[in-house]
Design an enzyme around this catalytic site. Sequence first.
Site, PDB file in Angstrom:
ATOM      1  N   ASP A  49       0.836  -1.199   0.000  1.00 26.20           N
ATOM      2  CA  ASP A  49       0.000   0.000   0.000  1.00 26.20           C
ATOM      3  C   ASP A  49       0.872   1.251   0.000  1.00 26.20           C
ATOM      4  O   ASP A  49       0.589   2.231  -0.705  1.00 26.20           O
ATOM      5  CB  ASP A  49      -0.912  -0.022   1.226  1.00 26.20           C
ATOM      6  CG  ASP A  49      -1.773   1.220   1.336  1.00 26.20           C
ATOM      7  OD1 ASP A  49      -2.617   1.434   0.450  1.00 26.20           O
ATOM      8  OD2 ASP A  49      -1.598   1.980   2.309  1.00 26.20           O
ATOM      9  N   GLU A 119      -1.727  -5.302  -3.866  1.00 27.95           N
ATOM     10  CA  GLU A 119      -0.786  -4.520  -3.062  1.00 27.95           C
ATOM     11  C   GLU A 119       0.355  -5.397  -2.557  1.00 27.95           C
ATOM     12  O   GLU A 119       1.522  -4.973  -2.538  1.00 27.95           O
ATOM     13  CB  GLU A 119      -1.521  -3.869  -1.886  1.00 27.95           C
ATOM     14  CG  GLU A 119      -2.477  -2.765  -2.303  1.00 27.95           C
ATOM     15  CD  GLU A 119      -3.240  -2.171  -1.142  1.00 27.95           C
ATOM     16  OE1 GLU A 119      -3.731  -1.035  -1.271  1.00 27.95           O
ATOM     17  OE2 GLU A 119      -3.361  -2.840  -0.089  1.00 27.95           O
TER      18      GLU A 119
END
Length: 227
Positions: A49, A119
């Site tokens: 992320d 991610e």
Amino acid sequence: MSRRRDAELTNIEERLGYIFEDRQLLDRALTHSSAQASYSNERLEFLGDRVLGIVVAEYLFQEPERHNEGDMAARLNHFVRGEACAKIAKNIRLSDGMRSRAHDQDGVLADSILADAMEAVLAAVFLDGGMGEARHVVLRLWSDLLAQEPESFKDPKSRLQEYSQSVGLGLPHYQLEGSDGPDHAPQFHVVVSLDGAENARGSGTSKRDAERQAAKAMLEKLNAGLL
């Protein structure tokens, strides 16, 4: 690692455009906690992320100075949010390499699981090849999204509020109607109302996403002159 698993990872590498030195990183990035809790992609997701965020933020910063800080923040949020990550994951058929027991009754993984895995894969690329390789993968996979025009990425809730106030309809009101689905892939259902207008509904994997979908549905009705 089995031949079948090796072939699955090879296919994912081809779609990513990156070959791993340490394939265990990719294998773990594609392992959901429902398949193996002690070897899941959750920690990689946390790192990925941040990797995605810094790559996209850097890209936006290096663009010609036609966007102010607020515009850049809105664009960043649009490009890195879960819906965008899930869309990219679907584009490269990331689910083909996923190890998970959290499929729905049709054998489909929830968007939230795909987004988290995307991610995690970016984190795996970063750990294996460094920021340069991670940047290359992100900019290649996200190229179509990054080329979108401003109006296409503004949050539907913001667009609806701006429009409703400009035409005297007041502020939109969102209400959660309920939720269903399994614990690992819930679906939330929201209705949005405006003074003097027919309600619109939306569903999503979170209350926030359901509100966005409801706002989007209301905007579509308004644009079509159905209200």
